[in-house]
Design an enzyme around this catalytic site. Structure first.
Site, PDB file in Angstrom:
ATOM      1  CB  ILE A 194       7.400  -4.047  -6.832  1.00 25.31           C
ATOM      2  CG1 ILE A 194       7.230  -3.954  -5.337  1.00 25.31           C
ATOM      3  CG2 ILE A 194       6.966  -2.677  -7.372  1.00 25.31           C
ATOM      4  CD1 ILE A 194       8.185  -3.035  -4.512  1.00 25.31           C
TER       5      ILE A 194
ATOM      6  CG  MET B  11      -2.414   2.777  -6.933  1.00 32.88           C
ATOM      7  SD  MET B  11      -2.460   2.344  -5.183  1.00 32.88           S
ATOM      8  CE  MET B  11      -3.953   1.551  -5.362  1.00 32.88           C
TER       9      MET B  11
ATOM     10  CG  HIS C 137      -2.689  -0.372   3.300  1.00 29.08           C
ATOM     11  ND1 HIS C 137      -2.702  -0.797   2.077  1.00 29.08           N
ATOM     12  CD2 HIS C 137      -3.450  -0.842   3.960  1.00 29.08           C
ATOM     13  CE1 HIS C 137      -3.867  -1.457   1.923  1.00 29.08           C
ATOM     14  NE2 HIS C 137      -4.465  -1.660   3.017  1.00 29.08           N
TER      15      HIS C 137
ATOM     16  N   GLY D 162      -1.315  12.240  -5.989  1.00 27.10           N
ATOM     17  CA  GLY D 162       0.000  12.344  -5.366  1.00 27.10           C
ATOM     18  C   GLY D 162      -0.194  13.353  -3.883  1.00 27.10           C
ATOM     19  CB  SER D 163      -2.996  13.899  -1.656  1.00 26.50           C
ATOM     20  OG  SER D 163      -3.200  12.843  -0.968  1.00 26.50           O
ATOM     21  CG  ASN D 164      -0.401  10.478   1.106  1.00 29.14           C
ATOM     22  OD1 ASN D 164      -0.316  10.506   2.298  1.00 29.14           O
ATOM     23  ND2 ASN D 164      -1.467   9.861   0.549  1.00 29.14           N
TER      24      ASN D 164
ATOM     25  CG  ASN E 186       2.924   0.477   0.584  1.00 31.62           C
ATOM     26  OD1 ASN E 186       2.831   1.217  -0.183  1.00 31.62           O
ATOM     27  ND2 ASN E 186       1.883  -0.345   0.878  1.00 31.62           N
TER      28      ASN E 186
HETATM   29  C1  GAR Z   1      -3.396   6.542  -0.393  1.00 27.37           C
HETATM   30  O1  GAR Z   1      -4.461   6.568   0.394  1.00 27.37           O
HETATM   31  C2  GAR Z   1      -2.383   5.692  -0.112  1.00 27.37           C
HETATM   32  O2  GAR Z   1      -2.305   5.131   1.146  1.00 27.37           O
HETATM   33  C3  GAR Z   1      -3.031   4.530  -0.966  1.00 27.37           C
HETATM   34  O3  GAR Z   1      -3.227   5.246  -2.196  1.00 27.37           O
HETATM   35  C4  GAR Z   1      -3.548   6.661  -1.938  1.00 27.37           C
HETATM   36  C5  GAR Z   1      -2.790   7.549  -2.556  1.00 27.37           C
HETATM   37  O4  GAR Z   1      -3.303   8.801  -2.628  1.00 27.37           O
HETATM   38  N1  GAR Z   1      -2.333   3.435  -1.298  1.00 27.37           N
HETATM   39  C6  GAR Z   1      -2.476   2.230  -1.463  1.00 27.37           C
HETATM   40  O5  GAR Z   1      -3.895   1.908  -1.506  1.00 27.37           O
HETATM   41  C7  GAR Z   1      -1.638   1.126  -1.709  1.00 27.37           C
HETATM   42  N2  GAR Z   1      -1.844  -0.251  -1.659  1.00 27.37           N
HETATM   43  P1  GAR Z   1      -2.220  10.067  -3.120  1.00 27.37           P
HETATM   44  O6  GAR Z   1      -2.086   9.683  -4.669  1.00 27.37           O
HETATM   45  O7  GAR Z   1      -3.290  11.123  -3.192  1.00 27.37           O
HETATM   46  O8  GAR Z   1      -1.210  10.243  -2.278  1.00 27.37           O
END
Ligand code: GAR
Length: 198
Positions: free
Chosen positions: A97, A94, A113, A13-15, A111
């Site tokens: 859907i 991940m 990516h 969940g850093s984003n 989303n």
């Molecule tokens: C992020 O790098 C995001 O771009 C990727 O998962 C990571 C989640 O990081 N998403 C995908 O690859 C979707 N296909 P986070 O949990 O630290 O936010």
């Protein structure tokens, strides 16, 4: 006027943290996070929700399947429809859907990516860009359509791959770019600076 967002994520969940921090410091425009949902009960992203005083929901899902099944889809949609958000944000969610999921949100779903789409869709995108090797990669925020990682691109941020980069150092740089890009896109959607044209 509030612009309600719901965040879906599966991992650290850093984003989501970058979004919540932007909101806490007045940098998320009209947007306010109403809840974080996860397919994993133990996902750290759910602890973040609590830390920032947001509601957290976990929907038990089959960890062996990449795609949400109809019951899981229904469980997610029930909660989302009750929350009635203006935007659903997939931030490290991940699971694949179904079209029904997207249609019932009237397409108001984006989303994040970790590559410059349309290059390196799917999983392991940072590693695939590093191993290719390309000289520039980055991250993308796009509208979600039934085809994976293929919706209209809203915005991107480039990251240069330097000769001395390792997969680890590149991953740090891509994530740092994501942490700037995603909150900024949400801010601009919330103020109408980016139109809702999918
Ligand atoms: C992020 O790098 C995001 O771009 C990727 O998962 C990571 C989640 O990081 N998403 C995908 O690859 C979707 N296909 P986070 O949990 O630290 O936010």
């Amino acid at each position: 006027m509030s612009f309600k967002i719901v965040i879906l994520g599966s991992g650290r969940g850093s984003n989501a943290k970058a979004i919540l921090e932007a909101e806490a410091t007045g940098q998320l425009g009209e947007a306010s996070t109403v809840a974080i949902l996860s397919d994993k009960k133990e996902a750290p992203i759910l602890d973040l929700a609590k830390q920032f005083g947001k509601s957290a929901h976990s929907i038990p899902c089959n960890p062996k399947k990449a795609r949400l099944n109809p019951e899981e889809t229904e469980a997610f949609l029930k909660i989302i429809q009750e929350l009635n958000p203006d935007l659903v944000v997939l931030a490290g969610f991940m699971k694949i859907i179904d079209p029904q999921f997207i249609e019932s949100l009237d397409g108001k779903i984006i989303n994040l990516h970790p590559s410059l789409l349309p290059c390196f869709p799917g999983i392991n995108s940072i590693e695939n860009a590093f191993n290719f090797p390309v000289k520039i990669t980055g991250c993308t925020v796009h509208w979600v359509i039934p085809k994976i990682d293929a919706g209209k691109i809203i915005d991107q941020k480039a990251v240069i791959i330097e000769p001395n980069d390792t997969l680890e150092s590149l991953s740090v740089k891509v994530h740092a770019a994501e942490h700037l890009l995603l909150p900024d896109v949400i801010r601009r959607l919330s103020t109408g600076a980016i139109p809702f044209s999918k």
